[in-house]
Design an enzyme around this catalytic site. Structure first.
Site, PDB file in Angstrom:
ATOM      1  N   TYR A   1       0.857  -1.183   0.000  1.00  0.00           N
ATOM      2  CA  TYR A   1       0.000   0.000   0.000  1.00  0.00           C
ATOM      3  C   TYR A   1       0.891   1.231   0.000  1.00  0.00           C
ATOM      4  O   TYR A   1       1.823   1.330   0.793  1.00  0.00           O
ATOM      5  CB  TYR A   1      -0.900   0.004   1.237  1.00  0.00           C
ATOM      6  CG  TYR A   1      -1.791   1.223   1.350  1.00  0.00           C
ATOM      7  CD1 TYR A   1      -2.817   1.441   0.428  1.00  0.00           C
ATOM      8  CD2 TYR A   1      -1.614   2.158   2.368  1.00  0.00           C
ATOM      9  CE1 TYR A   1      -3.641   2.560   0.531  1.00  0.00           C
ATOM     10  CE2 TYR A   1      -2.429   3.272   2.477  1.00  0.00           C
ATOM     11  CZ  TYR A   1      -3.450   3.472   1.552  1.00  0.00           C
ATOM     12  OH  TYR A   1      -4.262   4.578   1.655  1.00  0.00           O
TER      13      TYR A   1
ATOM     14  N   ASP B   1       9.335   2.949  -0.134  1.00  0.00           N
ATOM     15  CA  ASP B   1       8.267   3.564   0.639  1.00  0.00           C
ATOM     16  C   ASP B   1       8.442   3.119   2.088  1.00  0.00           C
ATOM     17  O   ASP B   1       8.035   2.028   2.470  1.00  0.00           O
ATOM     18  CB  ASP B   1       6.902   3.147   0.089  1.00  0.00           C
ATOM     19  CG  ASP B   1       5.763   3.782   0.871  1.00  0.00           C
ATOM     20  OD1 ASP B   1       6.044   4.498   1.868  1.00  0.00           O
ATOM     21  OD2 ASP B   1       4.598   3.560   0.502  1.00  0.00           O
TER      22      ASP B   1
ATOM     23  N   LYS C   1       4.168   8.977   8.979  1.00  0.00           N
ATOM     24  CA  LYS C   1       3.907   8.337  10.274  1.00  0.00           C
ATOM     25  C   LYS C   1       4.853   8.826  11.384  1.00  0.00           C
ATOM     26  O   LYS C   1       4.664   9.919  11.877  1.00  0.00           O
ATOM     27  CB  LYS C   1       3.886   6.819  10.095  1.00  0.00           C
ATOM     28  CG  LYS C   1       2.725   6.449   9.131  1.00  0.00           C
ATOM     29  CD  LYS C   1       2.292   5.010   9.106  1.00  0.00           C
ATOM     30  CE  LYS C   1       0.976   4.898   8.333  1.00  0.00           C
ATOM     31  NZ  LYS C   1       1.018   4.060   7.152  1.00  0.00           N
TER      32      LYS C   1
HETATM   33  C1  LIG Z   1       0.364   4.565   5.751  1.00  0.00           C
HETATM   34  C2  LIG Z   1       1.118   4.349   4.518  1.00  0.00           C
HETATM   35  C3  LIG Z   1       1.038   5.232   3.421  1.00  0.00           C
HETATM   36  C4  LIG Z   1       0.038   6.345   3.358  1.00  0.00           C
HETATM   37  O1  LIG Z   1       0.251   7.317   4.328  1.00  0.00           O
HETATM   38  P1  LIG Z   1      -0.967   8.293   4.709  1.00  0.00           P
HETATM   39  O2  LIG Z   1      -0.354   9.232   5.687  1.00  0.00           O
HETATM   40  O3  LIG Z   1      -2.035   7.420   5.278  1.00  0.00           O
HETATM   41  O4  LIG Z   1      -1.408   8.970   3.466  1.00  0.00           O
HETATM   42  C5  LIG Z   1       1.876   5.031   2.355  1.00  0.00           C
HETATM   43  N1  LIG Z   1       2.748   4.024   2.348  1.00  0.00           N
HETATM   44  C6  LIG Z   1       2.856   3.141   3.359  1.00  0.00           C
HETATM   45  C7  LIG Z   1       3.868   2.051   3.303  1.00  0.00           C
HETATM   46  C8  LIG Z   1       2.038   3.276   4.479  1.00  0.00           C
HETATM   47  O5  LIG Z   1       2.120   2.379   5.464  1.00  0.00           O
END
Ligand SMILES: *Cc1c(COP(=O)(O)O)cnc(C)c1O
Length: 428
Positions: free
Chosen positions: A145, A240, A268
Site C-alpha cells: 500500500y 516507501d 507516520k
Molecule cells: C500509511 C502508509 C502510506 C500512506 O500514508 P498516509 O499518511 O495514510 O497517506 C503510504 N505508504 C505506506 C507504506 C504506508 O504504510
C-alpha cells in the site's frame, strides 16, 4: 461482546454526516464486524473509549506513535509552537531542523521535502521519478500500500505482469495502465518484466518490509535484485518507508539491507502524531522539484510548524532512547508469549516480527506474498480481535494490518496482553 453504548450512539450520529461514519475506511471495523470504538483520550500505552473503557493500544494511530500517546515532551513542543502561530505559508527554521534529524538517519535523502501525508509523499516521489526519467511505467508489488493516489490504487491482473487495472472506482484505466503490479518477492516475474519493458520503466516502488498485507519481509536477495535491475535500465528505486521508517530500525529498512534507494518516502513516525510526510533522495534527482526544476509539487500547510515541532521532539527522543532498537526485548517477549499461547490452545499461528512491528497470521505459513497472506483465517482473526478488545487490548481491526509497539509499553503491559491472548485463543 461488551456493549459500548456511548460508542454506538456516536457512531450512529457520525454515519448521518460522514460516509460510513469514518474518515478512513479501516476504522469502520468492516472486516471484524461490530461498532467502531470511539476514542476519548490516550496516554502512554493506553487509550480510553467514550464509555470509559481502558485498552492497551497496539494500533498506535497505525504506526506514528513510537513514543506512545501524549508524550509530555511532544505535547509541550506542540503547545509551544501553537502559541507562536499555527501556520505561515513561509519557511521556518523548524523545517530545516527536522530535515537534518531525518537525514542523520537516512543519508540517502540528500535533499528532502515535507508534505502532509504518506500519500502525498509517494505521489510526489512517483512524479519525480517520471519527470527525471522521462518514462511512464511504475512497478509496484501486490499487497503493498502506498497511499490512495490514483496511480497507486492498482493491483495485479491475473498472471503477474499484466497491464494495470484500477483497484478503486474513479481511477481511469488509462491512468492505471501505467502502473504494473508484480507479486511481492517474485524474482522471476520481476526479471522477466525488466527484460521485456526495462527501457520504459520510470521506477519501482516497494515497501522494503511489507506492512500492509500483514507483515511480509522480503526474501533473501529480492531487494538487492531490485537495486540491480533498476540501475541496469536507468529506472529509479523508491523505498516507501512511510511505515518502516524509524520502526524496523532507526535508519529504516535501507539501513538493514544496506541498499541505497534513489528516493525514499517517509511519514507516520516523523510527524510524532501530526500530519506529515516527506520524500527525498539523491541530490541530482531531487533538483527536479520546483522551484529548482520542472516537477511541480506544493502545499499550503506543508512544513506546518506544529507538525515540525512534534517531529523534531519525537526524533530527538528516538535518538536519546535508542529507539526503535531498544524495544527489541519487549517485542521478543510479546512475540514469544503470543506464539506460546497459540500453541497451548492449538491455534495455527504464523508470527512475524521486525523491529517494533509484529503480526500474527491465523495460518501455518509461510507467508511470502499477498496470495499467501490471504490464506489466513480472517473469521478466526475477527473473533480473536473482539475477544482481545473485551479483555482491554486493542489490536488492529484487520488480519492484514500489523501491530505496533511503543516505548511506553511496559513489561506488565506485555504480560497482560499475553494473558488476554491465552484466554482469547482458548475461546476460539
Ligand atoms: C500509511 C502508509 C502510506 C500512506 O500514508 P498516509 O499518511 O495514510 O497517506 C503510504 N505508504 C505506506 C507504506 C504506508 O504504510
Amino acid at each position: 461482546m461488551i456493549s459500548r453504548p456511548c460508542s454506538e450512539g456516536l457512531f450512529a450520529e457520525a454515519q448521518k454526516i460522514i460516509p460510513g461514519g469514518v474518515d478512513s475506511p479501516v476504522r469502520a471495523f468492516g472486516s471484524v464486524g461490530g461498532t467502531p470504538v470511539f476514542i476519548d483520550r490516550g496516554n502512554g500505552s493506553r487509550i480510553w473509549d467514550a464509555d470509559g473503557n481502558e485498552y492497551i493500544d497496539y494500533v498506535l494511530s497505525w504506526g506514528p506513535l513510537l513514543l506512545g500517546h501524549a508524550h509530555p515532551r511532544v505535547v509541550a513542543a506542540i503547545q509551544e509552537a501553537a502559541a507562536q502561530g499555527t501556520s505561515f505559508g513561509a519557511p521556518t527554521a523548524s523545517e530545516t531542523e527536522l530535515a537534518g534529524l531525518i537525514q542523520d538517519a537516512y543519508p540517502s535523502m540528500e535533499l528532502l521535502r515535507f508534505v502532509n501525508s504518506g500519500t502525498e509523499a509517494t505521489m510526489s516521489a512517483i512524479r519525480v521519478a517520471r519527470g527525471f526519467t522521462g518514462r511512464n511505467l511504475i512497478i509496484k508489488f501486490e499487497g503493498c500500500y502506498h497511499g490512495h493516489a490514483d496511480g497507486l490504487l492498482v493491483k495485479a491482473g491475473s498472471g503477474g505482469a499484466t497491464l494495470g487495472i484500477p483497484d478503486s472506482a474513479g481511477v481511469p484505466e488509462d491512468y492505471a495502465r501505467n502502473t504494473i503490479t508484480l507479486p511481492y518477492n517474485d524474482a522471476e516475474a520481476t526479471k522477466n518484466f525488466f527484460k521485456k519493458e526495462g527501457k520504459n520503466i520510470a521506477g519501482v516502488i516497494i515497501e522494503p518490509v511489507g506492512g500492509n498485507m500483514g507483515l511480509v519481509p522480503p526474501v533473501e536477495g529480492f531487494i538487492e535484485l531490485l537495486a540491480r535491475e533498476t540501475k541496469n535500465v536507468g529506472a529509479l528505486l523508491i523505498f516507501d518507508e512511510v511505515m518502516t521508517g524509524f520502526r524496523v530500525a532507526r535508519g529504516g529498512a535501507q539501513s538493514i539491507f544496506g541498499v541505497r534507494p534513489d528516493l525514499t518516502t517517509l511519514g507516520k513516525v516523523i510527524g510524532g502524531g501530526m500530519p506529515v510526510g516527506a520524500y527525498g533522495g539523491q541530490r541530482e534527482i531531487m533538483e527536479m522539484v520546483a522551484p529548482l526544476g520542472p516537477v511541480y509539487q506544493a502545499g499550503t500547510l506543508s512544513g506546518n510548524p506544529l507538525a515540525m515541532a512534534a517531529g523534531v521532539e519525537t526524533l530527538r527522543l528516538i535518538q536519546e532512547q535508542g529507539l526503535p532498537e531498544a524495544l527489541e526485548e519487549r517485542s521478543r517477549q510479546l512475540d514469544e508469549g503470543m506464539s506460546e499461547a497459540a500453541r497451548a490452545a492449538n491455534v495455527s499461528l504464523w508470527s512475524v516480527r521486525r523491529g517494533s512491528m509484529f503480526c500474527s497470521f491465523f495460518q501455518d505459513g509461510p507467508v511470502r506474498n499477498f496470495e499467501d497472506a490471504k490464506r489466513s483465517d480472517t473469521k478466526k482473526y475477527a473473533k480473536f480481535f473482539h475477544a482481545m478488545l473485551d479483555r482491554g487490548v486493542l489490536v488492529a481491526p484487520s488480519q492484514f494490518e500489523v501491530g505496533f509497539l511503543s516505548s511506553s509499553h511496559t513489561g506488565a503491559d506485555i504480560e497482560m496482553t499475553v494473558r488476554a491472548a491465552r484466554e482469547a485463543f482458548s475461546a476460539l
